[in-house]
Every structure is written in structure tokens, then in C-alpha cells.
Design a protein around this motif. Structure first.
Motif, mmCIF file in Angstrom:
data_model
loop_
_atom_site.group_PDB
_atom_site.id
_atom_site.type_symbol
_atom_site.label_atom_id
_atom_site.label_comp_id
_atom_site.label_asym_id
_atom_site.label_seq_id
_atom_site.Cartn_x
_atom_site.Cartn_y
_atom_site.Cartn_z
ATOM 1 N N GLY A 185 0.839 -1.192 0.000
ATOM 2 C CA GLY A 185 0.000 0.000 0.000
ATOM 3 C C GLY A 185 0.870 1.235 0.000
ATOM 4 N N VAL A 186 0.287 2.338 -0.430
ATOM 5 C CA VAL A 186 1.045 3.587 -0.518
ATOM 6 C C VAL A 186 0.252 4.714 0.130
ATOM 7 C CG1 VAL A 186 2.442 2.984 -2.511
ATOM 8 C CG2 VAL A 186 0.137 3.839 -2.898
ATOM 9 N N PRO A 187 0.978 5.784 0.545
ATOM 10 C CA PRO A 187 2.408 6.028 0.302
ATOM 11 C C PRO A 187 3.299 5.210 1.232
ATOM 12 C CG PRO A 187 1.530 7.766 1.683
ATOM 13 C CD PRO A 187 0.355 6.920 1.283
ATOM 14 N N CYS A 188 4.528 5.033 0.791
ATOM 15 C CA CYS A 188 5.571 4.441 1.626
ATOM 16 C C CYS A 188 6.812 5.315 1.478
ATOM 17 C CB CYS A 188 5.871 3.007 1.200
ATOM 18 S SG CYS A 188 7.260 2.272 2.096
ATOM 19 N N PHE A 189 7.367 5.726 2.599
ATOM 20 C CA PHE A 189 8.551 6.585 2.597
ATOM 21 C C PHE A 189 9.759 5.753 3.001
ATOM 22 C CE2 PHE A 189 4.805 9.017 3.770
ATOM 23 C CZ PHE A 189 4.837 10.082 2.874
ATOM 24 N N LEU A 190 10.715 5.597 2.092
ATOM 25 C CA LEU A 190 11.934 4.848 2.371
ATOM 26 C C LEU A 190 13.039 5.847 2.711
ATOM 27 C CD1 LEU A 190 11.783 2.279 -0.562
ATOM 28 C CD2 LEU A 190 11.121 1.899 1.816
ATOM 29 N N LEU A 191 13.510 5.812 3.947
ATOM 30 C CA LEU A 191 14.499 6.767 4.432
ATOM 31 C C LEU A 191 15.895 6.184 4.306
ATOM 32 C CD1 LEU A 191 12.615 7.958 7.652
ATOM 33 C CD2 LEU A 191 12.375 8.780 5.304
ATOM 34 N N TYR A 195 15.066 2.370 6.092
ATOM 35 C CA TYR A 195 13.918 2.381 6.992
ATOM 36 C C TYR A 195 12.681 2.823 6.233
ATOM 37 C CZ TYR A 195 17.275 1.833 10.770
ATOM 38 O OH TYR A 195 18.270 1.348 11.578
ATOM 39 N N ALA A 196 11.556 2.164 6.509
ATOM 40 C CA ALA A 196 10.317 2.477 5.812
ATOM 41 C C ALA A 196 9.277 3.034 6.779
ATOM 42 C CB ALA A 196 9.770 1.237 5.123
ATOM 43 N N VAL A 197 8.612 4.091 6.346
ATOM 44 C CA VAL A 197 7.459 4.634 7.069
ATOM 45 C C VAL A 197 6.261 4.399 6.167
ATOM 46 C CG1 VAL A 197 6.389 6.658 8.092
ATOM 47 C CG2 VAL A 197 8.880 6.377 8.209
ATOM 48 N N MET A 198 5.335 3.587 6.626
ATOM 49 C CA MET A 198 4.199 3.202 5.803
ATOM 50 C C MET A 198 2.995 4.100 6.059
ATOM 51 S SD MET A 198 5.408 0.601 4.128
ATOM 52 C CE MET A 198 3.880 -0.015 3.407
ATOM 53 N N GLY A 199 2.302 4.457 4.990
ATOM 54 C CA GLY A 199 1.062 5.206 5.110
ATOM 55 C C GLY A 199 1.264 6.707 5.201
ATOM 56 N N GLN A 212 15.348 10.592 13.558
ATOM 57 C CA GLN A 212 15.983 9.376 14.082
ATOM 58 C C GLN A 212 16.956 8.788 13.069
ATOM 59 O OE1 GLN A 212 13.814 6.396 16.276
ATOM 60 N NE2 GLN A 212 12.095 7.785 16.621
ATOM 61 N N VAL A 213 16.550 8.739 11.808
ATOM 62 C CA VAL A 213 17.427 8.190 10.774
ATOM 63 C C VAL A 213 18.647 9.086 10.575
ATOM 64 C CG1 VAL A 213 17.610 7.608 8.323
ATOM 65 C CG2 VAL A 213 15.588 6.917 9.620
ATOM 66 N N ALA A 214 18.438 10.400 10.596
ATOM 67 C CA ALA A 214 19.554 11.333 10.442
ATOM 68 C C ALA A 214 20.535 11.184 11.606
ATOM 69 C CB ALA A 214 19.043 12.765 10.355
ATOM 70 N N ALA A 215 20.015 11.014 12.822
ATOM 71 C CA ALA A 215 20.877 10.848 13.990
ATOM 72 C C ALA A 215 21.657 9.541 13.902
ATOM 73 C CB ALA A 215 20.045 10.885 15.262
ATOM 74 N N ALA A 216 20.984 8.475 13.466
ATOM 75 C CA ALA A 216 21.674 7.200 13.330
ATOM 76 C C ALA A 216 22.764 7.268 12.283
ATOM 77 C CB ALA A 216 20.658 6.108 12.965
ATOM 78 N N LYS A 217 22.485 8.001 11.208
ATOM 79 C CA LYS A 217 23.495 8.171 10.162
ATOM 80 C C LYS A 217 24.690 8.958 10.688
ATOM 81 C CE LYS A 217 23.985 9.454 5.300
ATOM 82 N NZ LYS A 217 23.284 9.925 4.087
ATOM 83 N N LEU A 222 24.424 3.742 9.850
ATOM 84 C CA LEU A 222 23.749 3.413 8.588
ATOM 85 C C LEU A 222 24.734 3.194 7.456
ATOM 86 C CD1 LEU A 222 20.659 5.812 8.569
ATOM 87 C CD2 LEU A 222 20.897 3.543 9.546
ATOM 88 N N ALA A 223 25.941 2.800 7.791
ATOM 89 C CA ALA A 223 26.925 2.549 6.746
ATOM 90 C C ALA A 223 26.435 1.461 5.832
ATOM 91 C CB ALA A 223 28.255 2.151 7.372
ATOM 92 N N SER A 224 26.726 1.623 4.536
ATOM 93 C CA SER A 224 26.252 0.647 3.540
ATOM 94 C C SER A 224 26.946 -0.674 3.743
ATOM 95 C CB SER A 224 26.542 1.169 2.142
ATOM 96 O OG SER A 224 25.855 2.375 1.922
#
Length: 224
Positions: A185-191, A195-199, A212-217, A222-224
Motif C-alpha cells: 500500500g502507498v504512500p511508503c517513505f523509504l528513508l 527504513y520504511a514509514v508506511m502510510g 531518528q534516521v539522520a541521527a543514526a546516520k 547506517l553505513a552501507s
């Protein structure tokens, strides 16, 4: 702006999804409150109904076949109108006469990514507005070409490409990939692709997830 403060946000959506329009507005609001984060927003394709023929279907009959109850459909529209008003969206469901196939729209959105900074965002925003606020048929190639022109694309190139099968398979494959990733289902935000934020989450939820994702990076998590 440090590299740690740069994020990619892939928005998996369909231009005939009202919740995706709401999600776009809420993402814009979220990013406006996070000036320290440099987010690159990329639009990824999804089709709510790929079985709709190229010429589209009569929308009211199509929607009634989905809801099986006119009262339920009316209530769903009323709910979206109320939510849209909060975000500055003027949903006009009565103006929409065609339920279109959106494959061509996604092809043009894909090409917009190579047309300059901000062009893809501008086009996605325009297509949502054309469909939901103006009742335009976003499956109509003339509508797509004009939207592309106003977004800053070369209309002649878009017209020539739409007449071919250019990127049909690529768009379809992206949709299949999204499904394999569990996006149903959409929208889905892939950060940052991790990380995915659904809806169509509210703005505060998106702000929190992006922070949170920016802080973790920034912590190197969040290294590849």
C-alpha cells in the motif's frame, strides 16, 4: 551541510492515491521544520490498479464497484476532504470523471528525475493537483505533456517518448520490486534506503522518523 545531514527519501506512490497527496503535503511540512537536514526526495512508482485499460474507466462506477456501497464511498470522500483542508488540499472528487491507468504518468515522473533539480517534485505535485483538485485525466497524454512542460521539462521530448515503449519495463520492474520489498500500500517513505514509514503518517511522525534516521546516520550506524 555535512554528509551525515544528507538523506534520500524515496516516496513510493501513485498519482491517483489521495493518501499519497496527503503524504506529499505532510512530508513537505516535515522537511520545512528540519532545515538542518538536506533531503533528496525521489518519487518511485506504484499502481493501485494496473488492470485499468489505457483509456481508463468511468470513475464513479469504478469506485462503486470497489466500495459496493455509495454511502461508504461518500463518507470516505468526505473524510478525505476534511483531512485535505487541514493540509491545504482542495479535494474535488465530483470533478473526477475518469479512473486512469497511471503507467504513462509514472514514466513521465521517471524522466523528470533527469530534468534538473526540483523538477520531479514539481511534476508530482502538479499531477496530484490536476487529478484531485481539477479533475483532469492524468492518463491523457496531452495532460501529461502540458504538466511536464510547466514543470520545466522539454515537452517535445516527452511527447516523442510517450509515443514509444520507453521505460515501460523499467517502471513495471520498479513496481514489482516494491511489491517484493513488502510494499502493498502507498504512500511508503523509504528513508536512506533502510527504513520504511508506511502510510500517510502525520507530520510529527515523519519529523520524528527523519530525525531518528539522520541521527543514526550521524553516529555511523547506517553505513552501507
Amino acid at each position: 551541510m555535512t554528509e551525515q545531514n544528507k538523506l534520500t527519501i524515496d516516496v513510493v506512490s501513485d498519482v491517483v492515491c489521495p493518501w499519497c497527496f496527503l503524504g506529499m503535503k505532510r512530508l513537505e511540512n516535515a522537511l520545512a521544520t528540519l532545515p538542518d537536514i538536506d533531503a533528496e526526495v525521489r518519487w518511485r512508482p506504484f499502481q493501485l490498479d494496473p488492470t485499468i485499460p489505457a483509456e481508463g474507466k468511468e470513475r464513479k462506477a469504478y469506485m462503486l464497484s470497489k466500495f459496493n456501497d455509495e454511502a461508504r464511498l461518500t463518507q470516505a470522500h468526505a473524510n478525505l476532504v476534511s483531512l485535505g483542508a487541514i493540509e491545504g488540499i482542495s479535494f474535488d472528487f465530483d470533478a473526477i470523471t475518469v479512473a486512469p491507468n497511471t503507467l504513462d504518468a509514472h514514466r513521465v515522473i521517471r524522466w523528470a528525475a533527469a530534468s534538473g533539480s526540483g523538477v520531479q517534485d514539481k511534476l508530482a505535485r502538479a499531477l496530484f493537483s490536476l487529478y484531485f483538485e481539477q479533475g483532469k485525466n492524468v492518463g491523457d497524454r496531452a495532460v501529461l505533456i502540458e504538466a511536464a512542460r510547466q514543470a520545466g521539462m522539454d515537452a517535445a521530448v516527452v511527447e516523442s517518448l510517450l509515443a514509444t515503449d520507453s521505460d515501460r519495463d523499467e517502471v513495471t520492474n520498479e513496481i514489482v520490486t516494491a511489491s517484493r520489498m513488502g510494499i502493498t500500500g502507498v504512500p511508503c517513505f523509504l528513508l536512506d534506503g533502510k527504513y520504511a514509514v508506511m502510510g500517510a503518517q502525520d507530520t510529527a511522525t515523519l519529523v520524528d522518523a527523519i530525525r531518528q534516521v539522520a541521527a543514526a546516520k550521524a553516529r555511523g550506524e547506517l553505513a552501507s
